[in-house]
Design a protein around this motif. Structure first.
Motif, PDB file in Angstrom:
ATOM      1  N   LYS A  65     -39.189   6.200 -22.289  1.00 40.59           N
ATOM      2  CA  LYS A  65     -38.494   7.214 -21.716  1.00 40.59           C
ATOM      3  C   LYS A  65     -36.978   6.990 -21.929  1.00 40.59           C
ATOM      4  CE  LYS A  65     -41.851   7.634 -18.049  1.00 40.59           C
ATOM      5  NZ  LYS A  65     -42.024   7.876 -16.551  1.00 40.59           N
ATOM      6  N   GLU A  66     -36.685   5.881 -22.549  1.00 40.12           N
ATOM      7  CA  GLU A  66     -35.193   5.547 -22.719  1.00 40.12           C
ATOM      8  C   GLU A  66     -35.134   5.280 -24.401  1.00 40.12           C
ATOM      9  OE1 GLU A  66     -33.550   2.786 -19.984  1.00 40.12           O
ATOM     10  OE2 GLU A  66     -33.675   4.125 -18.287  1.00 40.12           O
ATOM     11  N   LYS A  68     -32.341   4.636 -27.768  1.00 41.93           N
ATOM     12  CA  LYS A  68     -31.203   4.268 -28.302  1.00 41.93           C
ATOM     13  C   LYS A  68     -31.161   4.361 -29.763  1.00 41.93           C
ATOM     14  CE  LYS A  68     -28.601   0.131 -29.120  1.00 41.93           C
ATOM     15  NZ  LYS A  68     -28.246  -1.399 -28.991  1.00 41.93           N
ATOM     16  N   LYS A 109     -27.152   6.236 -26.271  1.00 41.91           N
ATOM     17  CA  LYS A 109     -28.466   6.006 -25.544  1.00 41.91           C
ATOM     18  C   LYS A 109     -28.675   7.393 -24.831  1.00 41.91           C
ATOM     19  CE  LYS A 109     -27.025   1.258 -25.143  1.00 41.91           C
ATOM     20  NZ  LYS A 109     -26.784   0.126 -24.009  1.00 41.91           N
ATOM     21  N   TRP A 110     -29.748   7.646 -24.587  1.00 41.09           N
ATOM     22  CA  TRP A 110     -30.301   8.784 -24.023  1.00 41.09           C
ATOM     23  C   TRP A 110     -31.703   8.581 -23.114  1.00 41.09           C
ATOM     24  CZ3 TRP A 110     -34.483  12.151 -25.271  1.00 41.09           C
ATOM     25  CH2 TRP A 110     -34.281  13.560 -24.550  1.00 41.09           C
ATOM     26  N   THR A 111     -31.675   9.110 -22.071  1.00 41.75           N
ATOM     27  CA  THR A 111     -32.999   8.923 -21.136  1.00 41.75           C
ATOM     28  C   THR A 111     -33.756  10.122 -21.254  1.00 41.75           C
ATOM     29  OG1 THR A 111     -31.770   7.749 -19.653  1.00 41.75           O
ATOM     30  CG2 THR A 111     -33.715   8.664 -18.808  1.00 41.75           C
ATOM     31  N   TYR A 112     -34.984  10.247 -21.269  1.00 47.61           N
ATOM     32  CA  TYR A 112     -36.057  11.287 -21.398  1.00 47.61           C
ATOM     33  C   TYR A 112     -35.783  12.254 -20.389  1.00 47.61           C
ATOM     34  CZ  TYR A 112     -40.650  12.363 -19.706  1.00 47.61           C
ATOM     35  OH  TYR A 112     -41.829  12.637 -18.882  1.00 47.61           O
ATOM     36  N   THR A 146     -45.620  10.978 -22.640  1.00 45.18           N
ATOM     37  CA  THR A 146     -45.933   9.735 -21.519  1.00 45.18           C
ATOM     38  C   THR A 146     -47.222   9.581 -21.084  1.00 45.18           C
ATOM     39  OG1 THR A 146     -45.394  11.436 -19.827  1.00 45.18           O
ATOM     40  CG2 THR A 146     -43.325  10.121 -20.666  1.00 45.18           C
TER      41      THR A 146
END
Length: 173
Positions: A65-66, A68, A109-112, A146
């Motif tokens: 879920k995260e 980079k 960086k990015w969060t799903y 997921t």
């Protein structure tokens, strides 16, 4: 005779290609003797930098879920890199463009947000003009799901000297 100062202009009759140039101006008297000269150097830069090469990226199918993302610094033949632009889209969401300063750690960086296809893109922008020249995008697509089970533990349990290799893994239920 007194010196007469009349502004003169000159426009180059063609198109200059990208590069560095020098223009020199000087006066010539009636006996064709050149006077003192003044020069100025300038550059023409109409193209952006090369597309960045990606480093770390997520797997093509992931349940993480995260994320980079990393990329290698790009070069521009005539100008410095002013910044990087990063674009992200996730499933049915609108694209989000973010600016990353060029002196940062060349990462994003990015969060799903939700399952589905994700598109990541990055490009360099030089400092040739106020807005800069943007380079080509490097694009990476992957899918977030997921519900995907984790990959089972897997390892080789025999040495590389044995002609009959042995393996062990963990069952997934």
């Amino acid at each position: 005779l007194p010196a007469i100062s009349v502004p003169q202009t000159y426009t180059y009759p063609g198109e200059l290609t990208d590069g560095r140039y020098k223009v020199t101006v000087f006066a010539v008297d009636d006996s064709t003797t050149p006077g003192e000269s003044k020069s100025e150097t300038f550059k023409i830069d109409t193209t952006g930098p090369a597309a960045p090469e990606l480093g770390a990226v997520p797997s093509a199918l992931t349940n993480v879920k995260e994320f980079k993302f990393t990329w290698k610094a790009v070069q521009d033949g005539l100008s410095s890199i002013a910044k990087y632009e990063v674009g992200m889209t996730n499933a049915d969401q609108a694209e989000e463009i973010t600016t990353v300063a060029s002196d940062s750690a060349l990462e994003y960086k990015w969060t799903y947000v939700k399952d589905g296809e994700v598109i990541f893109k990055v490009r360099g922008v030089d400092d040739a003009t106020e807005d800069g020249n943007a380079g080509e995008w490097t694009i990476y697509k992957f899918t977030v799901d997921t519900s995907v089970e984790e990959v089972p533990g897997f390892e080789r349990t025999s040495s590389s000297k044995q002609s009959q290799p042995k393996f062990r893994w963990t069952a997934v239920r």
